[in-house]
Design a protein around this motif. Sequence first.
Motif, mmCIF file in Angstrom:
data_model
loop_
_atom_site.group_PDB
_atom_site.id
_atom_site.type_symbol
_atom_site.label_atom_id
_atom_site.label_comp_id
_atom_site.label_asym_id
_atom_site.label_seq_id
_atom_site.Cartn_x
_atom_site.Cartn_y
_atom_site.Cartn_z
ATOM 1 N N VAL A 115 34.396 35.164 43.090
ATOM 2 C CA VAL A 115 33.561 33.803 43.105
ATOM 3 C C VAL A 115 32.594 34.813 43.302
ATOM 4 O O VAL A 115 32.510 35.273 44.711
ATOM 5 C CB VAL A 115 33.916 32.950 43.728
ATOM 6 C CG1 VAL A 115 32.523 31.500 44.482
ATOM 7 C CG2 VAL A 115 34.510 32.196 42.968
ATOM 8 N N GLU B 70 31.607 37.068 37.147
ATOM 9 C CA GLU B 70 32.223 36.585 38.328
ATOM 10 C C GLU B 70 31.562 34.920 37.931
ATOM 11 O O GLU B 70 30.891 34.387 37.177
ATOM 12 C CB GLU B 70 31.235 37.086 39.598
ATOM 13 C CG GLU B 70 29.522 37.756 39.057
ATOM 14 C CD GLU B 70 28.440 38.068 39.738
ATOM 15 O OE1 GLU B 70 28.814 39.258 40.120
ATOM 16 O OE2 GLU B 70 27.448 38.151 39.898
ATOM 17 N N ILE B 71 31.981 33.952 39.043
ATOM 18 C CA ILE B 71 31.119 32.725 39.259
ATOM 19 C C ILE B 71 30.343 32.800 40.119
ATOM 20 O O ILE B 71 30.619 33.199 41.258
ATOM 21 C CB ILE B 71 32.716 31.703 39.687
ATOM 22 C CG1 ILE B 71 33.535 32.047 38.102
ATOM 23 C CG2 ILE B 71 31.898 30.423 39.292
ATOM 24 C CD1 ILE B 71 34.903 31.103 38.153
ATOM 25 N N SER B 72 29.700 32.590 39.451
ATOM 26 C CA SER B 72 28.061 32.800 40.730
ATOM 27 C C SER B 72 28.091 31.343 41.276
ATOM 28 O O SER B 72 27.361 29.938 40.512
ATOM 29 C CB SER B 72 26.605 33.238 39.789
ATOM 30 O OG SER B 72 24.988 33.008 41.333
ATOM 31 N N ILE B 73 27.947 30.511 42.623
ATOM 32 C CA ILE B 73 27.681 29.219 43.203
ATOM 33 C C ILE B 73 26.541 29.307 44.025
ATOM 34 O O ILE B 73 26.325 29.956 45.115
ATOM 35 C CB ILE B 73 28.828 29.317 43.997
ATOM 36 C CG1 ILE B 73 30.573 28.889 43.077
ATOM 37 C CG2 ILE B 73 28.399 27.778 44.359
ATOM 38 C CD1 ILE B 73 31.449 28.771 43.514
ATOM 39 N N ILE C 72 35.416 22.725 42.713
ATOM 40 C CA ILE C 72 35.166 23.039 41.385
ATOM 41 C C ILE C 72 34.703 22.306 40.775
ATOM 42 O O ILE C 72 33.568 22.757 39.132
ATOM 43 C CB ILE C 72 36.618 23.725 40.256
ATOM 44 C CG1 ILE C 72 36.627 23.696 39.481
ATOM 45 C CG2 ILE C 72 37.318 22.188 40.457
ATOM 46 C CD1 ILE C 72 35.734 25.465 39.530
ATOM 47 N N VAL D 217 30.850 23.308 40.501
ATOM 48 C CA VAL D 217 30.340 24.666 40.050
ATOM 49 C C VAL D 217 30.188 24.459 38.259
ATOM 50 O O VAL D 217 30.624 23.741 37.650
ATOM 51 C CB VAL D 217 31.616 25.886 39.840
ATOM 52 C CG1 VAL D 217 31.031 27.191 39.519
ATOM 53 C CG2 VAL D 217 32.278 25.524 41.380
ATOM 54 N N ARG E 249 38.762 29.859 48.497
ATOM 55 C CA ARG E 249 39.413 30.642 46.783
ATOM 56 C C ARG E 249 37.928 32.269 46.882
ATOM 57 O O ARG E 249 37.255 31.221 46.835
ATOM 58 C CB ARG E 249 38.893 29.822 46.202
ATOM 59 C CG ARG E 249 40.345 28.622 46.310
ATOM 60 C CD ARG E 249 40.620 27.703 45.055
ATOM 61 N NE ARG E 249 41.314 27.058 45.071
ATOM 62 C CZ ARG E 249 42.909 26.982 44.462
ATOM 63 N NH1 ARG E 249 42.943 28.191 43.904
ATOM 64 N NH2 ARG E 249 43.685 26.203 44.754
ATOM 65 N N TYR E 250 38.798 33.018 47.073
ATOM 66 C CA TYR E 250 37.465 33.970 46.866
ATOM 67 C C TYR E 250 37.219 34.076 44.868
ATOM 68 O O TYR E 250 36.990 35.417 44.511
ATOM 69 C CB TYR E 250 38.072 35.413 46.858
ATOM 70 C CG TYR E 250 37.737 35.292 48.485
ATOM 71 C CD1 TYR E 250 36.573 35.289 49.228
ATOM 72 C CD2 TYR E 250 38.535 35.464 50.141
ATOM 73 C CE1 TYR E 250 35.740 35.384 50.637
ATOM 74 C CE2 TYR E 250 38.083 34.898 50.798
ATOM 75 C CZ TYR E 250 36.447 34.983 51.352
ATOM 76 O OH TYR E 250 36.436 34.705 53.032
ATOM 77 N N GLU E 251 38.186 33.893 44.354
ATOM 78 C CA GLU E 251 38.957 33.695 42.783
ATOM 79 C C GLU E 251 38.952 32.983 42.451
ATOM 80 O O GLU E 251 39.394 31.520 43.113
ATOM 81 C CB GLU E 251 40.230 34.802 42.360
ATOM 82 C CG GLU E 251 39.176 36.397 42.937
ATOM 83 C CD GLU E 251 40.522 37.012 42.256
ATOM 84 O OE1 GLU E 251 40.086 38.513 42.209
ATOM 85 O OE2 GLU E 251 41.465 37.078 42.536
ATOM 86 N N VAL E 252 38.387 31.997 41.393
ATOM 87 C CA VAL E 252 38.893 31.378 40.628
ATOM 88 C C VAL E 252 39.930 31.616 39.236
ATOM 89 O O VAL E 252 39.256 32.158 38.042
ATOM 90 C CB VAL E 252 37.989 30.376 40.200
ATOM 91 C CG1 VAL E 252 37.994 28.674 39.668
ATOM 92 C CG2 VAL E 252 37.292 29.225 41.818
ATOM 93 N N ILE F 6 36.214 24.826 46.881
ATOM 94 C CA ILE F 6 36.405 26.606 46.996
ATOM 95 C C ILE F 6 35.353 26.806 48.285
ATOM 96 O O ILE F 6 36.323 27.980 48.301
ATOM 97 C CB ILE F 6 35.177 26.762 45.906
ATOM 98 C CG1 ILE F 6 35.617 26.521 44.337
ATOM 99 C CG2 ILE F 6 34.905 28.529 45.465
ATOM 100 C CD1 ILE F 6 34.911 27.021 43.291
#
Length: 225
Positions: free
Chosen positions: A110, A146-149, A162, A165, A131-134, A182
């Motif tokens: 993330v 990656e997931i950009s928030i 979640i 996102v 949560r640094y990863e999903v 997250i």
Amino acid sequence: MSDQLTLAAETRDRVGKGASRALRRDGRVPAVIYGQNQEPTSIHLEAKALTKALATGHFMNSVIMIEGAGSGAIRTLPKDVAFHPVSDRPIHVDFLRIGEHTAVTVSVPVVFTDEEECPGIKAGGVLNVTRYEVELVVDASEIPTEISISLAGRQVGDSIHISDVTLPGGAMPAIADRDFAIATIVPPTVPTAADDAADIEAGVPTLDESLDAAANSDEPEADKG
């Protein structure tokens, strides 16, 4: 989308601790490929090439094409890498066979953006990431890097779940039974009377004492003549 990586491999005729130690002495890393209702294939990889692939930072959510372990390249997804407890060198890898469009579960990092447009952080709030990863279920050919928030418009006290996102097309959370958090923007930490008392007991100087000490250190020394 995550890159596709290629690693050259050779099949292993012998397995077991002794054979694995011999391979590592020769600069090789033992590994196994399993899945798709096929017998596991024991292989070994060049340690330098594996270390370079690991250094990309997205090895665990990349499709790895294994060449030299069969009649053609084998499409895989890394499932586990064991490291030496002292040297931190890779000592074993597990790969899962997958098809080109197999649905796979991967952990995607993330990344938070637009902090400069976040009122909560500008007001002194702190981004508390839980949560640094999903974990996502995605098509093997569409694994995101990656997931950009975005934090734009977020206030102190806001939680990012979640459901907030926007996931890549076709991706779904692996955890589907709850709307998990997250990150949260929490208020700045303000020292309390209990904190001050604990500092005094520990011998930590107070702010006033620190200022007095700094002021005294700036005073000229008395004339010794």
